[in-house]
Write an enzyme that holds these catalytic residues in place. Structure first.
Site, short mmCIF file in Angstrom:
data_model
loop_
_atom_site.label_atom_id
_atom_site.label_comp_id
_atom_site.label_asym_id
_atom_site.label_seq_id
_atom_site.Cartn_x
_atom_site.Cartn_y
_atom_site.Cartn_z
N ASP A 68 -5.69 -3.63 -2.53
CA ASP A 68 -4.68 -3.32 -1.51
C ASP A 68 -4.00 -4.58 -0.94
O ASP A 68 -4.67 -5.51 -0.49
CB ASP A 68 -5.37 -2.56 -0.37
CG ASP A 68 -4.38 -1.80 0.50
OD1 ASP A 68 -3.25 -2.28 0.67
OD2 ASP A 68 -4.74 -0.73 1.01
N SER A 93 0.83 -1.20 0.00
CA SER A 93 0.00 0.00 0.00
C SER A 93 0.88 1.26 0.00
O SER A 93 1.70 1.43 -0.88
CB SER A 93 -0.96 -0.04 1.19
OG SER A 93 -2.01 0.89 1.03
#
Length: 364
Positions: free
Chosen positions: A170, A55
């Site tokens: 993610d 991320s």
């Protein structure tokens, strides 16, 4: 470099130089603390041999691997609420996410000398998640911008990224702090940076006050009021004892007196209740205004809860040699305009652990 004296007499054998891995965890705006930690490591002369990021960790890690850390710091320090809003490419169809998730990455990575991950001077891996199978995906080849945007695609907030026939979201869903990825890349010493502290509050101070106010209100409602107690005493069921044997005249007189007492007591109760409500209203006005968490904050905090629980399991199976945890608990996940605070928090924590980091690197 560590020196190992062997039993061969005066000969010395140099111990192998450790392979330093850098595992950068997720954390949205909190992840800007990675920049501060990396700056201090650079001052110390610590150069990672491999980098893995999830991320926001992938975003900062890619900039570092490309030699653009200073450019990234300058860019994020200039972010304010208006500039953050201008980078949001709203997805009006709401297909996959509220935000398209292309504009911010295109803005920063535009003009990079390295288009593909394999071209970077430092081996780099971005961690993402296959939306359909739940499989952990290590992106080590292909377009750098696409890989980073896939790793940063918070479910529900940023639209999934289509890469190689997969829909990717993610990487924090499966691996919030990719220590094991660094090990797989050949690292013998791993420095992990985790900005999602287990002891940090999930919401900002004004949001946390809601809980205390609700608790106080519940306690006040459960507690019997003074007026209720007085009402219980003022209405004993003793009507039969007050009656005498004079007949209807005395009974009518008693009923009239009881009605007068009831009216008097009822008026007194209303007055006291009104005073109490006025007092409570004044106290509520003195309290700070309570702002409920927004949609973006709600999505991020739900992800943060998942990440924290999953991270503990992954850390137990593959612990880092040094764990750096900047104190960024007061920076909200969506407060990108507070990048300067997060960077400074990363610098402070890295300097606090300087001796530990140097010992780990020099052990060989």
């Amino acid at each position: 470099m560590a020196i190992d004296q062997t039993a061969t007499g005066s000969e010395f054998v140099k111990a192998p130089q450790p392979v330093i891995g850098l595992a950068l965890g997720s954390g949205a705006a909190k992840g800007f603390a990675h920049i501060g930690v990396l700056k201090v490591l650079r001052e110390m002369g610590v150069r990672p041999d491999v980098i893995a990021g999830t991320s926001m960790g992938a975003f900062v890690g890619a900039a570092y691997a490309a030699g653009k850390l200073d450019n990234l710091e300058e860019w994020v320090r200039q972010l304010d609420n208006w500039k953050v809003f201008s980078l949001l490419d709203i997805n009006w169809t709401l297909s996959g996410g509220v935000i398209g998730g292309i504009k911010p990455f295109r803005t920063f990575f535009e003009g990079f000398a390295f288009d593909n991950i394999e071209d970077l001077p430092v081996p780099f891996t971005a961690v993402a998640t296959d939306l359909h199978s739940g499989q952990e995906i290590w992106l080590q080849q292909g377009n750098l911008q696409d890989a980073v945007s896939a790793s940063c695609s918070i479910p529900g907030l940023l639209s999934p990224k289509a890469l190689s026939g997969r829909w990717l979201v993610d990487g924090a869903v499966v691996n919030p702090v990719p220590v094991d990825v660094c090990r797989a890349m050949g690292a013998t010493r791993v420095i992990a940076i985790d900005v999602m502290e287990d002891g940090a509050p999930l919401l900002n101070r004004e949001h946390r006050e809601v809980t205390s106010i609700v608790s106080e209100k519940s306690s006040a409602e459960d507690m019997p009021t003074l007026q209720q107690e007085r009402a219980d005493i003022a209405h004993p069921e003793t009507g039969e004892m007050d009656r005498n044997q004079d007949g209807d005249r005395d009974e009518d007189q008693s009923l009239a007196e009881a009605d007068a007492n009831n009216s008097s007591n009822g008026l007194a109760r209303l007055l006291e209740q009104g005073k109490e409500q006025l007092t409570q209203f004044r106290e509520l006005r003195k309290r700070p205004k309570i702002v409920p968490p927004g949609m973006f904050d709600t999505m991020h905090q739900a992800m943060a809860i998942l990440e924290r629980r999953h991270k503990r399991t992954r850390m137990m199976g593959s612990p880092p040699d040094v764990l750096v945890m900047p104190k960024v608990g007061e920076v909200g996940g969506m407060e990108f305009s507070r990048a300067t605070e997060a960077i400074e928090a990363g610098e402070v924590e890295a300097r606090r652990l300087r001796t530990w980091i140097e010992d780990m690197v020099n052990q060989g």
